[in-house]
Design a protein around this motif. Structure first.
Motif, PDB file in Angstrom:
ATOM      1  N   SER A  71      49.662  47.754  90.688  1.00 60.16           N
ATOM      2  CA  SER A  71      49.037  48.975  91.211  1.00 60.16           C
ATOM      3  C   SER A  71      48.575  49.897  90.096  1.00 60.16           C
ATOM      4  CB  SER A  71      50.002  49.720  92.132  1.00 60.16           C
ATOM      5  OG  SER A  71      50.222  48.977  93.292  1.00 60.16           O
ATOM      6  N   VAL A  72      49.345  49.981  89.034  1.00 57.64           N
ATOM      7  CA  VAL A  72      48.957  50.832  87.906  1.00 57.64           C
ATOM      8  C   VAL A  72      47.672  50.298  87.267  1.00 57.64           C
ATOM      9  CG1 VAL A  72      49.636  51.580  85.580  1.00 57.64           C
ATOM     10  CG2 VAL A  72      51.287  51.669  87.444  1.00 57.64           C
ATOM     11  N   ARG A  73      47.610  48.983  87.050  1.00 64.44           N
ATOM     12  CA  ARG A  73      46.388  48.392  86.480  1.00 64.44           C
ATOM     13  C   ARG A  73      45.199  48.630  87.408  1.00 64.44           C
ATOM     14  NH1 ARG A  73      49.879  44.199  85.620  1.00 64.44           N
ATOM     15  NH2 ARG A  73      48.877  42.945  87.244  1.00 64.44           N
ATOM     16  N   LYS A  74      45.406  48.413  88.714  1.00 65.17           N
ATOM     17  CA  LYS A  74      44.304  48.601  89.657  1.00 65.17           C
ATOM     18  C   LYS A  74      43.831  50.048  89.696  1.00 65.17           C
ATOM     19  CE  LYS A  74      44.019  46.272  93.430  1.00 65.17           C
ATOM     20  NZ  LYS A  74      43.115  45.161  93.632  1.00 65.17           N
ATOM     21  N   LEU A  75      44.742  50.987  89.550  1.00 66.76           N
ATOM     22  CA  LEU A  75      44.327  52.389  89.504  1.00 66.76           C
ATOM     23  C   LEU A  75      43.544  52.692  88.229  1.00 66.76           C
ATOM     24  CD1 LEU A  75      47.469  54.086  91.039  1.00 66.76           C
ATOM     25  CD2 LEU A  75      45.165  54.026  92.026  1.00 66.76           C
TER      26      LEU A  75
ATOM     27  N   TYR B  44      41.662  50.464  86.662  1.00 64.22           N
ATOM     28  CA  TYR B  44      40.350  49.861  86.907  1.00 64.22           C
ATOM     29  C   TYR B  44      39.533  50.750  87.840  1.00 64.22           C
ATOM     30  CZ  TYR B  44      42.604  45.551  85.178  1.00 64.22           C
ATOM     31  OH  TYR B  44      43.279  44.611  84.440  1.00 64.22           O
ATOM     32  N   ASN B  45      40.165  51.214  88.913  1.00 60.24           N
ATOM     33  CA  ASN B  45      39.492  52.092  89.864  1.00 60.24           C
ATOM     34  C   ASN B  45      38.952  53.332  89.160  1.00 60.24           C
ATOM     35  OD1 ASN B  45      39.067  53.153  92.779  1.00 60.24           O
ATOM     36  ND2 ASN B  45      40.225  54.757  91.767  1.00 60.24           N
ATOM     37  N   ASN B  46      39.746  53.914  88.300  1.00 62.06           N
ATOM     38  CA  ASN B  46      39.346  55.102  87.565  1.00 62.06           C
ATOM     39  C   ASN B  46      38.070  54.842  86.764  1.00 62.06           C
ATOM     40  OD1 ASN B  46      40.115  57.840  86.459  1.00 62.06           O
ATOM     41  ND2 ASN B  46      40.097  56.644  84.573  1.00 62.06           N
TER      42      ASN B  46
ATOM     43  N   PHE C 222      44.074  64.234  76.379  1.00 57.02           N
ATOM     44  CA  PHE C 222      45.424  64.784  76.233  1.00 57.02           C
ATOM     45  C   PHE C 222      46.489  63.791  76.684  1.00 57.02           C
ATOM     46  CE2 PHE C 222      48.858  67.387  78.206  1.00 57.02           C
ATOM     47  CZ  PHE C 222      49.324  68.029  77.073  1.00 57.02           C
ATOM     48  N   TYR C 223      46.360  63.288  77.906  1.00 58.05           N
ATOM     49  CA  TYR C 223      47.401  62.418  78.459  1.00 58.05           C
ATOM     50  C   TYR C 223      47.355  61.001  77.899  1.00 58.05           C
ATOM     51  CZ  TYR C 223      49.003  65.897  81.783  1.00 58.05           C
ATOM     52  OH  TYR C 223      49.539  67.030  82.359  1.00 58.05           O
ATOM     53  N   VAL C 224      46.177  60.441  77.717  1.00 57.50           N
ATOM     54  CA  VAL C 224      46.103  59.081  77.175  1.00 57.50           C
ATOM     55  C   VAL C 224      46.662  59.064  75.757  1.00 57.50           C
ATOM     56  CG1 VAL C 224      44.553  57.191  76.499  1.00 57.50           C
ATOM     57  CG2 VAL C 224      44.257  58.332  78.717  1.00 57.50           C
ATOM     58  N   ASP C 225      46.340  60.063  74.971  1.00 58.89           N
ATOM     59  CA  ASP C 225      46.906  60.148  73.627  1.00 58.89           C
ATOM     60  C   ASP C 225      48.434  60.236  73.680  1.00 58.89           C
ATOM     61  OD1 ASP C 225      46.505  60.694  70.604  1.00 58.89           O
ATOM     62  OD2 ASP C 225      47.762  62.369  71.280  1.00 58.89           O
TER      63      ASP C 225
ATOM     64  N   ARG D   9      40.498  52.929  76.806  1.00 58.07           N
ATOM     65  CA  ARG D   9      41.852  53.078  76.246  1.00 58.07           C
ATOM     66  C   ARG D   9      42.901  53.081  77.349  1.00 58.07           C
ATOM     67  NH1 ARG D   9      41.426  58.465  73.174  1.00 58.07           N
ATOM     68  NH2 ARG D   9      43.675  58.223  73.083  1.00 58.07           N
ATOM     69  N   LEU D  10      42.617  53.778  78.442  1.00 53.08           N
ATOM     70  CA  LEU D  10      43.567  53.851  79.544  1.00 53.08           C
ATOM     71  C   LEU D  10      43.758  52.480  80.187  1.00 53.08           C
ATOM     72  CD1 LEU D  10      45.413  55.520  81.363  1.00 53.08           C
ATOM     73  CD2 LEU D  10      43.383  56.144  82.705  1.00 53.08           C
ATOM     74  N   VAL D  11      42.681  51.749  80.394  1.00 57.99           N
ATOM     75  CA  VAL D  11      42.787  50.394  80.943  1.00 57.99           C
ATOM     76  C   VAL D  11      43.607  49.509  80.010  1.00 57.99           C
ATOM     77  CG1 VAL D  11      41.459  48.282  81.427  1.00 57.99           C
ATOM     78  CG2 VAL D  11      40.741  50.477  82.408  1.00 57.99           C
ATOM     79  N   ALA D  12      43.319  49.561  78.720  1.00 59.92           N
ATOM     80  CA  ALA D  12      44.068  48.746  77.753  1.00 59.92           C
ATOM     81  C   ALA D  12      45.551  49.105  77.778  1.00 59.92           C
ATOM     82  CB  ALA D  12      43.493  48.921  76.352  1.00 59.92           C
TER      83      ALA D  12
END
Length: 187
Positions: free
Chosen positions: A9-13, A15-17, A60-63, A97-100
């Motif tokens: 679900s986290v990966r799919k979110l 991807y969705n993003n 901010f959050y991804v970092d 970056r978030l997907v990775a």
């Protein structure tokens, strides 16, 4: 029957993003001159301001999730990009970056407590909770841009065709733009 994957679900979110951002930014490229910056009724006063806000919050959050040290510097400039093409490129980069990050995430790392710099303190949160917050934040503000587009020359795009398999027929252009395929999206 396949094993349960607690992070699917986290990966799919993630991807969705990225897919929703591709579609939303593509719609924004069709705006007439002045519509991107025009004052509108919403939490942020324009499409430009809202998309810039989403970008800086992502930085901010991804970092923080990556263990970086950007912290509050992400917010030094309220609207770092005046041009949609520059903003779009930067959003796509942080989406990658978030997907990775989500693709590499393990159940143990999802439980890891991360440090988030706040004014005068360090907030400590589980990585999975930060991800859930970030996805909700993005969805919230994309919805505001979607509503603002209704007052422009551009029809608001469909933004919720990216999670279930039955919607594959509607997302081909976005998958192609990201260099993805249905196998990646559905695993």
């Amino acid at each position: 029957m396949p094993d349960y994957d607690p992070l699917r679900s986290v990966r799919k979110l993630a991807y969705n993003n990225a897919l929703a951002n591709v579609r939303l930014y593509r719609a924004c490229t069709a705006l007439k001159p002045g519509e991107f910056e025009a004052a509108r009724v919403s939490f942020f006063p324009s499409i430009k301001a809202t998309l810039n806000h989403n970008l800086t919050v992502d930085w901010f959050y991804v970092d923080a999730l990556e263990g970086g040290s950007l912290g509050l510097q992400a917010f030094e400039v309220d609207e770092p990009y005046d041009r949609l093409d520059d903003l779009s490129w930067e959003q796509a980069e942080v989406d990658r970056r978030l997907v990775a990050f989500c693709e590499a995430l393990t159940p143990e790392e999802a439980l890891r407590v991360i440090d988030i710099q706040r004014s005068g303190r360090i907030q400590r949160e589980r990585a999975d909770d930060v991800l859930n917050h970030l996805f909700q934040h993005q969805t919230h503000h994309r919805g505001q841009v979607h509503a603002m587009l209704a007052g422009t020359s551009v029809a608001p795009p469909q933004l919720d065709e990216f999670v279930v398999a039955d919607d594959a027929q509607f997302r081909g252009a976005e998958l192609a733009a990201l260099g993805w395929d249905e196998i990646k999206l559905m695993r």
